[in-house]
Design a protein around this motif. Sequence first.
Motif, PDB file in Angstrom:
ATOM      1  N   THR A  18      50.155  40.101  30.665  1.00 22.19           N
ATOM      2  CA  THR A  18      49.106  39.345  31.602  1.00 22.19           C
ATOM      3  C   THR A  18      49.637  38.257  32.091  1.00 22.19           C
ATOM      4  O   THR A  18      50.080  37.429  31.168  1.00 22.19           O
ATOM      5  N   VAL A  19      49.600  38.031  33.375  1.00 23.58           N
ATOM      6  CA  VAL A  19      50.276  36.804  34.200  1.00 23.58           C
ATOM      7  C   VAL A  19      49.121  35.975  34.554  1.00 23.58           C
ATOM      8  O   VAL A  19      48.212  36.449  35.204  1.00 23.58           O
ATOM      9  N   ARG A  20      49.388  34.770  34.452  1.00 24.52           N
ATOM     10  CA  ARG A  20      48.110  33.773  34.971  1.00 24.52           C
ATOM     11  C   ARG A  20      49.174  33.129  36.092  1.00 24.52           C
ATOM     12  O   ARG A  20      50.231  32.503  36.106  1.00 24.52           O
ATOM     13  N   LEU A  21      48.333  33.204  37.189  1.00 21.91           N
ATOM     14  CA  LEU A  21      48.830  32.484  38.274  1.00 21.91           C
ATOM     15  C   LEU A  21      48.054  31.363  38.666  1.00 21.91           C
ATOM     16  O   LEU A  21      46.869  31.120  38.822  1.00 21.91           O
ATOM     17  N   PHE A  22      48.942  30.112  38.983  1.00 24.28           N
ATOM     18  CA  PHE A  22      48.416  29.069  39.207  1.00 24.28           C
ATOM     19  C   PHE A  22      47.969  28.898  40.719  1.00 24.28           C
ATOM     20  O   PHE A  22      48.328  29.380  41.585  1.00 24.28           O
ATOM     21  N   ASP A  23      46.796  28.301  40.707  1.00 22.82           N
ATOM     22  CA  ASP A  23      46.184  28.086  42.119  1.00 22.82           C
ATOM     23  C   ASP A  23      45.376  26.534  41.748  1.00 22.82           C
ATOM     24  O   ASP A  23      45.237  26.082  40.859  1.00 22.82           O
ATOM     25  N   GLU A  24      45.587  25.767  43.050  1.00 23.50           N
ATOM     26  CA  GLU A  24      44.919  24.571  43.009  1.00 23.50           C
ATOM     27  C   GLU A  24      43.603  24.290  42.485  1.00 23.50           C
ATOM     28  O   GLU A  24      43.067  23.569  41.934  1.00 23.50           O
ATOM     29  N   TYR A  25      42.548  25.523  42.594  1.00 18.23           N
ATOM     30  CA  TYR A  25      41.650  25.336  42.311  1.00 18.23           C
ATOM     31  C   TYR A  25      40.870  26.230  41.103  1.00 18.23           C
ATOM     32  O   TYR A  25      40.017  26.065  40.096  1.00 18.23           O
ATOM     33  N   VAL A  26      41.402  27.546  41.374  1.00 14.31           N
ATOM     34  CA  VAL A  26      40.926  28.578  40.149  1.00 14.31           C
ATOM     35  C   VAL A  26      42.215  29.443  39.967  1.00 14.31           C
ATOM     36  O   VAL A  26      42.729  30.227  40.880  1.00 14.31           O
ATOM     37  N   ASP A  27      42.752  29.361  38.642  1.00 20.69           N
ATOM     38  CA  ASP A  27      43.972  30.272  38.166  1.00 20.69           C
ATOM     39  C   ASP A  27      43.255  31.622  38.496  1.00 20.69           C
ATOM     40  O   ASP A  27      42.131  32.008  38.218  1.00 20.69           O
ATOM     41  N   LYS A  28      44.397  32.654  38.689  1.00 23.71           N
ATOM     42  CA  LYS A  28      44.125  34.194  38.611  1.00 23.71           C
ATOM     43  C   LYS A  28      45.047  34.713  37.474  1.00 23.71           C
ATOM     44  O   LYS A  28      45.903  34.471  37.296  1.00 23.71           O
ATOM     45  N   GLU A  29      44.608  35.751  36.971  1.00 28.31           N
ATOM     46  CA  GLU A  29      45.042  36.460  35.883  1.00 28.31           C
ATOM     47  C   GLU A  29      45.387  38.194  36.598  1.00 28.31           C
ATOM     48  O   GLU A  29      44.365  38.395  36.956  1.00 28.31           O
ATOM     49  N   LEU A  30      46.622  38.383  36.272  1.00 30.51           N
ATOM     50  CA  LEU A  30      46.679  39.799  36.714  1.00 30.51           C
ATOM     51  C   LEU A  30      47.450  40.720  35.604  1.00 30.51           C
ATOM     52  O   LEU A  30      48.153  39.964  34.832  1.00 30.51           O
ATOM     53  N   ALA A  31      47.233  41.931  35.315  1.00 29.60           N
ATOM     54  CA  ALA A  31      47.787  42.472  34.232  1.00 29.60           C
ATOM     55  C   ALA A  31      48.463  43.608  34.528  1.00 29.60           C
ATOM     56  O   ALA A  31      47.904  44.310  35.608  1.00 29.60           O
TER      57      ALA A  31
END
Length: 91
Positions: free
Chosen positions: A53-66
Amino acid sequence: MGVQPHDVPGHKETIIRRQLEEGRKDRPTLDSQEMELIEQALAESFHVHRAVTVRLFDEYVDKELAGIVVLIHTFRREIKLSMAEGGVVLD
Protein backbone atom coordinates in the motif's frame (compact mmCIF):
# COMPACT_ATOMS: atom_id res chain seq x y z
CA MET A 1 -24.58 53.30 2.75
CA GLY A 2 -21.01 52.43 1.69
CA VAL A 3 -19.51 49.38 0.05
CA GLN A 4 -19.92 46.12 1.95
CA PRO A 5 -17.19 43.43 1.72
CA HIS A 6 -19.57 41.06 -0.03
CA ASP A 7 -20.20 43.73 -2.70
CA VAL A 8 -16.53 43.81 -3.76
CA PRO A 9 -15.93 41.75 -6.92
CA GLY A 10 -13.70 38.78 -6.27
CA HIS A 11 -14.21 38.90 -2.48
CA LYS A 12 -15.89 35.48 -2.41
CA GLU A 13 -13.08 33.96 -4.48
CA THR A 14 -10.50 35.46 -2.10
CA ILE A 15 -12.27 33.94 0.91
CA ILE A 16 -12.47 30.53 -0.76
CA ARG A 17 -8.78 30.69 -1.78
CA ARG A 18 -7.77 31.61 1.80
CA GLN A 19 -9.82 28.74 3.24
CA LEU A 20 -8.16 26.29 0.85
CA GLU A 21 -4.68 27.59 1.69
CA GLU A 22 -5.37 27.21 5.41
CA GLY A 23 -6.16 23.51 4.86
CA ARG A 24 -2.94 22.86 2.94
CA LYS A 25 -0.33 20.52 4.36
CA ASP A 26 3.42 20.72 3.98
CA ARG A 27 5.13 17.94 2.07
CA PRO A 28 6.53 15.41 4.57
CA THR A 29 10.29 15.21 4.94
CA LEU A 30 11.65 11.67 4.94
CA ASP A 31 15.03 10.90 6.43
CA SER A 32 17.42 8.41 4.83
CA GLN A 33 16.27 5.54 7.06
CA GLU A 34 12.61 6.07 6.10
CA MET A 35 13.57 6.27 2.42
CA GLU A 36 15.52 3.01 2.74
CA LEU A 37 12.50 1.25 4.30
CA ILE A 38 10.23 2.49 1.52
CA GLU A 39 12.71 1.40 -1.17
CA GLN A 40 13.01 -2.05 0.45
CA ALA A 41 9.22 -2.48 0.59
CA LEU A 42 8.86 -1.47 -3.08
CA ALA A 43 11.71 -3.78 -4.18
CA GLU A 44 10.23 -6.67 -2.19
CA SER A 45 6.83 -6.12 -3.80
CA PHE A 46 8.50 -6.12 -7.22
CA HIS A 47 10.60 -9.27 -6.65
CA VAL A 48 8.16 -11.51 -4.76
CA HIS A 49 4.91 -10.08 -6.17
CA ARG A 50 3.61 -9.09 -2.76
CA ALA A 51 0.95 -6.38 -2.50
CA VAL A 52 2.01 -3.07 -1.00
CA THR A 53 0.00 0.00 0.00
CA VAL A 54 1.44 3.34 -1.11
CA ARG A 55 0.38 6.65 0.42
CA LEU A 56 0.59 9.54 -2.03
CA PHE A 57 1.07 12.99 -0.60
CA ASP A 58 -1.43 15.67 -1.59
CA GLU A 59 -1.62 19.21 -0.26
CA TYR A 60 -5.14 18.62 1.05
CA VAL A 61 -5.97 14.89 1.26
CA ASP A 62 -3.47 12.04 0.93
CA LYS A 63 -4.42 9.13 -1.31
CA GLU A 64 -3.66 5.43 -0.74
CA LEU A 65 -3.21 2.90 -3.52
CA ALA A 66 -2.66 -0.82 -3.11
CA GLY A 67 -1.14 -3.20 -5.62
CA ILE A 68 1.95 -5.05 -6.70
CA VAL A 69 4.96 -3.12 -8.01
CA VAL A 70 5.54 -4.28 -11.60
CA LEU A 71 7.99 -1.62 -12.76
CA ILE A 72 10.58 0.57 -11.02
CA HIS A 73 12.30 3.51 -12.74
CA THR A 74 14.90 4.48 -10.15
CA PHE A 75 16.37 7.38 -12.12
CA ARG A 76 12.93 8.91 -12.80
CA ARG A 77 11.69 8.01 -9.29
CA GLU A 78 8.62 6.27 -10.70
CA ILE A 79 6.92 2.97 -10.01
CA LYS A 80 4.04 1.19 -11.69
CA LEU A 81 1.50 -0.67 -9.60
CA SER A 82 -0.64 -3.51 -10.87
CA MET A 83 -4.06 -2.99 -9.33
CA ALA A 84 -7.50 -4.52 -9.81
CA GLU A 85 -8.48 -1.58 -12.07
CA GLY A 86 -5.25 -1.68 -14.11
CA GLY A 87 -1.76 -0.29 -13.76
CA VAL A 88 -0.99 3.15 -12.41
CA VAL A 89 2.31 5.02 -12.84
CA LEU A 90 3.34 6.94 -9.73
CA ASP A 91 6.05 9.54 -9.61
